[in-house]
Design a protein around this motif. Structure first.
Motif, short mmCIF file in Angstrom:
data_model
loop_
_atom_site.label_atom_id
_atom_site.label_comp_id
_atom_site.label_asym_id
_atom_site.label_seq_id
_atom_site.Cartn_x
_atom_site.Cartn_y
_atom_site.Cartn_z
N PRO A 38 32.67 26.80 38.31
CA PRO A 38 31.79 26.50 39.17
C PRO A 38 32.87 25.56 40.27
N THR A 39 32.02 25.13 41.05
CA THR A 39 32.85 24.05 42.33
C THR A 39 32.92 22.87 41.48
N ASP A 40 33.55 22.89 40.50
CA ASP A 40 33.89 21.43 39.68
C ASP A 40 34.95 20.87 40.20
N ASN A 41 35.07 19.58 40.49
CA ASN A 41 36.21 19.00 41.29
C ASN A 41 37.40 18.88 40.39
N MET A 42 37.12 18.68 39.01
CA MET A 42 38.39 18.22 38.22
C MET A 42 39.02 19.67 37.77
N ILE A 43 38.21 20.61 37.73
CA ILE A 43 38.68 22.00 37.26
C ILE A 43 39.49 22.61 38.58
N ALA A 44 38.74 22.39 39.98
CA ALA A 44 39.33 22.90 41.14
C ALA A 44 40.74 21.87 41.25
#
Length: 342
Positions: A235-241
């Motif tokens: 999803p729009t996950d900041n750490m993964i992005a």
């Protein structure tokens, strides 16, 4: 007689000097006008805290700055922007929030949920606008998204999660098990994952959680999925992005497709998404700021706003590398709007 005249003359001179030094109503009004003018020309302070650097959040910030400029609020002229980046650290968010409050900012913009929570916990007086926050009410930032009720309002980056899961099924029709890749401490990600799981179940897909608590775990967690799932959803996950390069580095050789929450993640190695435009989200937030700074609007009475424009973005290079054939109807739909379609 000479002494008396001298005394009288001295008195008249003193009275004249006193009269000259006294402010007349006209001069007082002029002084007041100058003071008011000085107050009117005072630069407004807008503090900005951004959780981490990645394309989506950067675009939201740029949209906010450009949106203010379109409304006549230009940094260095009539406003002062104090931009601070927390580099992905929650502790830094809190430190920055305290600084912006102590500096007596006239308004604070918080970009991403952890940054918003830090600022909201630091002041209940300064107007706060949030952006790139999936669900402000779920994150306990507002009483409700329709009626915030406090000093916080802003914009949500809630994406069409159900459509993203349908896209996954369309692109990988043989998929049976999908990993949900996200940071366990991001409430915005948990909110999206719950929607994704429900949608996946309706599509006959089994889901498994693949969570990380810090960026150093991303490579190991993605590696652990190889051979166990047929696709990854992020999803729009900041750490993964921010760590998409690492995710892609492991997933591509394993031919694992990744359906993601926004187009910046597609550019950095994801396969595809239906996502919102974060620059537009920043523009919407800027209009809210003007309502507060210029019109005196109160965040308590300003509903959370959403971007209604969603684009299909496909990375054809990634598709070729992992052996996924993109249906022509999706290629046609993505068309020129897909910046990652090459």
């Amino acid at each position: 007689m000479k002494k008396t005249l001298a005394l009288l003359l001295s008195g008249l001179i003193a009275l004249s000097a006193t009269a000259c030094s006294s402010s007349s109503p006209a001069s007082s009004a002029a002084a007041g006008s100058q003071a008011a003018s000085g107050a009117a020309e005072k630069k407004l302070k807008i503090g900005i805290v951004q959780l981490v650097e990645h394309p989506a959040l950067d675009a939201a910030y740029k949209g906010f700055v450009d949106g203010l400029a379109k409304e006549g609020y230009v940094d260095g002229q009539n406003i002062t922007l104090d931009y601070q980046n927390a580099q992905g650290e929650q502790a830094n968010c809190q430190t920055i929030a305290s600084k912006l409050v102590n500096d007596k900012s006239d308004l604070i913009l918080a970009i991403a949920t952890p940054a918003a929570q830090a600022v909201a916990n630091t002041t209940k007086d300064i107007p706060i606008l949030v952006t790139a926050v999936t669900d402000p009410a779920d994150a306990k930032l507002v009483a409700s998204n329709q009626k915030p009720g406090g000093n916080v309002s802003g914009t949500s980056d809630l994406t069409p999660v159900a459509e993203q899961m349908k896209l996954l099924k369309q692109l990988i029709p043989t998929a049976k098990k999908v990993a949900m890749l996200y940071c366990s401490s991001e409430t915005n990600s948990k909110f999206q994952v719950e929607i994704a799981k429900k949608s996946a179940a309706e599509l006959g897909l089994e889901t498994v959680d693949a969570t990380v608590s810090n960026s150093n775990e991303i490579q190991q967690v993605v590696q652990s999925l190889v051979g166990k799932v047929e696709a990854i959803y992020a999803p729009t996950d900041n750490m993964i992005a921010a760590g998409m390069a690492t995710v892609s580095m492991v997933a591509q050789p394993a031919k694992l497709p990744i359906i993601v929450g926004e187009s910046g993640m597609v550019d950095n190695g994801g396969l595809a998404t239906y996502g919102i435009n974060y620059y537009d989200l920043g523009l919407i937030t800027a209009k809210q700021a003007v309502k507060i700074l210029k019109d005196g609007a109160k965040p308590a009475d300003m509903p959370i706003e959403y971007s209604t424009n969603c684009d299909l973005t496909i990375n054809k290079e990634v598709a070729a590398k992992i052996g996924v054939t993109i249906p022509q109807e999706l290629l046609d739909k993505a068309g020129a709007a897909s910046t990652a379609s090459k």
